[in-house]
Design a protein around this motif. Structure first.
Motif, mmCIF file in Angstrom:
data_model
loop_
_atom_site.group_PDB
_atom_site.id
_atom_site.type_symbol
_atom_site.label_atom_id
_atom_site.label_comp_id
_atom_site.label_asym_id
_atom_site.label_seq_id
_atom_site.Cartn_x
_atom_site.Cartn_y
_atom_site.Cartn_z
ATOM 1 N N MET A 1 1.365 -1.030 -0.307
ATOM 2 C CA MET A 1 -0.220 -0.211 -0.087
ATOM 3 C C MET A 1 0.866 1.332 -0.001
ATOM 4 N N LEU A 2 2.021 1.285 1.007
ATOM 5 C CA LEU A 2 2.446 2.248 0.778
ATOM 6 C C LEU A 2 3.502 2.836 -0.823
ATOM 7 N N VAL A 3 3.998 1.537 -1.217
ATOM 8 C CA VAL A 3 4.190 1.673 -2.480
ATOM 9 C C VAL A 3 2.827 2.586 -4.001
ATOM 10 N N LYS A 4 1.666 1.599 -3.698
ATOM 11 C CA LYS A 4 0.988 1.923 -4.155
ATOM 12 C C LYS A 4 0.293 3.357 -3.827
ATOM 13 N N LEU A 5 0.536 4.254 -2.830
ATOM 14 C CA LEU A 5 -0.224 5.559 -2.360
ATOM 15 C C LEU A 5 0.894 5.899 -3.135
ATOM 16 N N SER A 6 2.096 6.202 -3.021
ATOM 17 C CA SER A 6 3.486 6.888 -3.369
ATOM 18 C C SER A 6 2.916 6.910 -4.877
ATOM 19 N N LEU A 7 3.183 5.787 -5.307
ATOM 20 C CA LEU A 7 3.292 6.033 -7.172
ATOM 21 C C LEU A 7 1.884 6.730 -7.320
ATOM 22 N N ARG A 8 0.820 6.254 -6.933
ATOM 23 C CA ARG A 8 -0.655 6.936 -7.177
ATOM 24 C C ARG A 8 -0.654 8.252 -6.952
ATOM 25 N N ASN A 9 -0.105 8.335 -6.035
ATOM 26 C CA ASN A 9 0.147 10.469 -6.090
ATOM 27 C C ASN A 9 0.696 11.202 -7.102
ATOM 28 N N LEU A 10 2.300 10.336 -6.748
ATOM 29 C CA LEU A 10 2.963 10.591 -8.164
ATOM 30 C C LEU A 10 2.609 11.185 -9.173
ATOM 31 N N VAL A 11 1.631 9.997 -9.969
ATOM 32 C CA VAL A 11 0.849 10.077 -11.474
ATOM 33 C C VAL A 11 -0.263 10.682 -11.516
ATOM 34 N N PHE A 12 -0.741 11.240 -10.412
ATOM 35 C CA PHE A 12 -2.058 11.332 -10.456
ATOM 36 C C PHE A 12 -2.085 12.638 -10.834
ATOM 37 N N GLU A 13 -0.345 13.743 -11.252
ATOM 38 C CA GLU A 13 -0.160 14.551 -11.540
ATOM 39 C C GLU A 13 0.622 14.175 -12.961
ATOM 40 N N ARG A 14 -0.161 13.503 -13.639
ATOM 41 C CA ARG A 14 1.284 12.717 -14.617
ATOM 42 C C ARG A 14 2.121 14.135 -14.808
ATOM 43 N N VAL A 15 1.556 15.047 -15.819
ATOM 44 C CA VAL A 15 2.636 16.038 -16.987
ATOM 45 C C VAL A 15 3.054 16.585 -15.657
ATOM 46 N N LYS A 16 3.003 16.597 -14.271
ATOM 47 C CA LYS A 16 4.425 17.264 -12.977
ATOM 48 C C LYS A 16 5.044 16.142 -13.265
ATOM 49 N N PHE A 17 4.681 15.310 -12.953
ATOM 50 C CA PHE A 17 5.916 14.118 -12.316
ATOM 51 C C PHE A 17 6.208 14.075 -13.485
ATOM 52 N N ILE A 18 6.078 13.638 -14.790
ATOM 53 C CA ILE A 18 6.366 13.598 -16.219
ATOM 54 C C ILE A 18 8.014 14.265 -16.085
ATOM 55 N N VAL A 19 7.990 15.882 -15.992
ATOM 56 C CA VAL A 19 8.670 16.708 -16.497
ATOM 57 C C VAL A 19 9.930 16.681 -14.974
ATOM 58 N N GLY A 20 9.214 16.515 -13.268
ATOM 59 C CA GLY A 20 10.288 16.771 -13.059
ATOM 60 C C GLY A 20 11.286 15.387 -12.455
#
Lengths: 369, 248
Positions: A1-20
């Motif tokens: 769940m830790l990994v799932k939440l971390s990943l999903r939080n990151l990719v929730f704002e996909r463009v920001k995640f990709i730019v980052g």
């Protein structure tokens, strides 16, 4: 769940995640390229002495490296030196920085004149064509040849004399100088003054240096015997003194930029999802667990960035011989591992500010509609 | 204090500021909450009812007073112990649902169980059972943004129940719902209290809830101003034996 939440939080704002992640990748690529260039420069600086085939170099006292200091020694001492106990072979050599016309423009090169019979200080590696076996032949550094469109069988004029290119050499690009190799006999003929001096005598011998030093000084007063490794190290010192501080500074900037990007990306994600953290705190999540989410997010960004940076580096490295002909990239596995560890460190440091934000979360906020 | 008493709140105070700026958000409230109780806390805006709920939920530290859980003062717990207490003993239901938008319905339900370090097989089993009980199995893979208000609140209820807590704290659970969904949510909460013998404390302005709860407590200016019986029994089909809920 830790990994799932971390990943999903990151990719929730996909463009920001990709730019980052791309930004971190570029910062890591910058670090890798700088380290690659630095290691390449080390390899280039040490290549000629290390591949000279000699155990010792006789040089004028005070001579350190092949680039900045000039050694002037009397010629015609080969047979005398050959007579020293333990000396197996001796070969004089010339290292003459000069300028030659290639494709209509003056190009700085270093001429290495050596004895093809012993091959001491000859081309480190023949990558095309063949070694010198007769007069008026030239082996040219391969990067110099590529850059100037020189072909095997083509001719190059040096001091009003035509030389035929018979081979290309690898390991003969020492950043400041790219070398061309000719026989000592040819060099004597193109020098208007004749053979008035040589720069080095190269020796192969199993004898300890101390045993030879006295004998050599009798034959060549004002000279000294140096290990090949010493000459290589002094060549390296020139690189270290000149470009290492710059590269070191740029690496620090690259790492700092990487840390800032990781930190900003995770901080933004944390700030945007601050209510989620407050909800989790309210329902009973410990700060340590939430901090792990921030560290994991930073780690995901850093690791992804490392993947992008390393891929970018290797693409650049494969293109470099064509695009950046005078630069050699060389990054060994330990260096790559070091940058990977640096990436982990980057993710930990990058998570510190978001963690401090998480610690200040007031779960009562979730009761506000 | 009887054996069925879960919480005993004794003269709890929550004050902010000092002297001229002193705000008495909660000012000397005492009450007891038993298993199976359904309490409605009412009062005008700013009366301190949500503050009282957050004090009971260990999200705020009281200025003074005690909250005894089965006789032990839980206001003295450290931050980590308070978090563990909330995780294991309390289920929260919020006005604005407070689901994690990046997780789907099933993950929103299970996250509290993962935080509690329950076994994965048990978590999946329990979450599946709760989603079925609340009639939202088909929506389990949807993100909260894809669900209606009623569905979101059911997910929030399932999350509140996943660790099998003894106390459910609900803050305005019907405020963002249409009347039908609101009724259903209250019905579910009351059934949970009755069937699973849990204590449910609801903070709400919604008068319709009064018929479903056992006791109605009114708070004004941080003080407990009235206590009366609710219409409990209309919703609960399985009456438990009378459980005392005394308010001082």
């Amino acid at each position: 769940m830790l990994v799932k939440l971390s990943l999903r939080n990151l990719v929730f704002e996909r463009v920001k995640f990709i730019v980052g992640i791309i930004s971190v990748g570029l910062a890591i690529m910058l670090v890798l390229v700088l380290l690659g260039v630095y290691n390449g420069a080390i390899k280039q600086a040490k290549s000629l002495p290390e591949n000279s085939g000699a155990d010792y170099w006789i040089v004028q006292k005070g001579t350190r490296d092949m680039f900045h200091t000039v050694s002037i020694l009397a010629p015609d001492k080969t047979s005398d030196l050959q007579g020293i106990d333990g000396v197996e072979s001796v070969s004089p050599a010339i290292n003459a920085p000069t300028s030659i016309s290639l494709g209509g423009k003056d190009t700085a090169v270093g001429i290495i004149a050596y004895d093809p019979a012993t091959n001491l200080l000859g081309p480190p590696e023949i990558t095309g064509g063949q070694a010198i076996n007769s007069g008026n032949q030239l082996v040219v550094d391969e990067s110099l040849a590529k850059q100037n469109g020189l072909q095997l069988g083509g001719s190059v004029e040096i001091f009003n004399r035509q030389f035929s290119i018979v081979g290309f050499s690898g390991g003969s690009n020492a950043i400041a100088f790219r070398y061309v190799f000719m026989s000592l006999n040819d060099y004597k003929q193109i020098q208007s003054t004749g053979e008035s001096f040589v720069n080095y005598y190269l020796i192969t011998s199993d004898s300890p240096i101390a045993e030879m030093q006295g004998e050599v000084e009798k034959i060549l007063p004002g000279s000294t015997v140096r290990y090949t490794a010493e000459v290589a190290d002094d060549n390296l010192a020139v690189i270290n003194d000149s470009i290492l501080p710059i590269i070191g500074f740029l690496v620090v900037i690259g790492v700092a930029v990487g840390i800032m990007i990781v930190s900003i990306t995770v901080y933004n994600t944390t700030t945007e999802r601050i209510r989620d953290y407050a909800i989790l705190t309210a329902i009973g999540a410990h700060h340590s667990w939430l901090s792990k989410v921030a560290v994991l997010q930073a780690f995901i960004i850093s690791t992804g960035g490392f993947g992008i940076g390393a891929s970018g580096y290797f693409i650049l490295q494969s293109l470099a011989p064509e695009a950046l002909r005078s630069i050699e990239f060389n990054l060994s596995a330990p260096w790559l591992l070091a940058v990977a560890l640096l990436t982990v460190l980057m993710s930990i440091i990058g998570a510190l500010i978001p963690i401090s934000k998480i610690k200040k979360i007031d779960p009562v906020e979730v009761f506000n509609a | 204090m009887s054996d069925s008493t879960l919480l005993s709140i004794k003269n709890i105070l929550k004050h902010y500021g000092r002297e001229k700026t002193l705000v008495k958000a909660v000012d000397g409230v005492s009450l007891e909450v038993n298993r199976g109780d359904i309490l409605l806390i009412k009062g005008p805006s700013g009366s301190g009812k949500t503050t009282l709920l957050t004090l009971i939920g260990l999200l705020l530290e009281p200025t003074s007073g005690q909250i005894l859980y089965k006789g032990t003062d839980i206001t003295k717990l450290g931050q980590a112990e308070r978090a563990s207490f909330r995780l294991k003993k309390i289920g929260f239901i919020f006005q604005s649902f407070n689901l994690i938008p990046s997780l789907n319905a099933f993950q929103n339900v299970t996250i509290a169980a993962y935080l509690n370090k329950n076994k994965k097989t048990k978590i999946v089993e329990k979450a599946t059972e709760l989603l079925a009980l609340l009639g939202i199995t088909k929506r389990s893979s949807h993100l909260p943004g894809e669900l209606s208000g009623g569905e979101r609140q059911r997910i929030a209820i399932a999350r509140a129940l996943i660790n099998n807590p003894e106390i459910i704290l609900a803050d305005e659970p019907t405020a963002n719902l249409d009347s039908k969904s609101g009724e259903e949510v209250i019905k579910m909460l009351c059934q949970i209290a009755c069937q699973q013998n849990k204590a449910v404390i609801i903070v709400s302005h919604d008068d319709r809830i009064e018929t479903s709860v056992k006791q109605i407590i009114t708070i004004e200016d941080g003080k407990l101003s009235a206590v009366r019986k609710g219409g409990h029994g209309k919703v609960c089909q399985h009456e438990h034996k009378a459980q005392k809920s005394s308010v001082s």
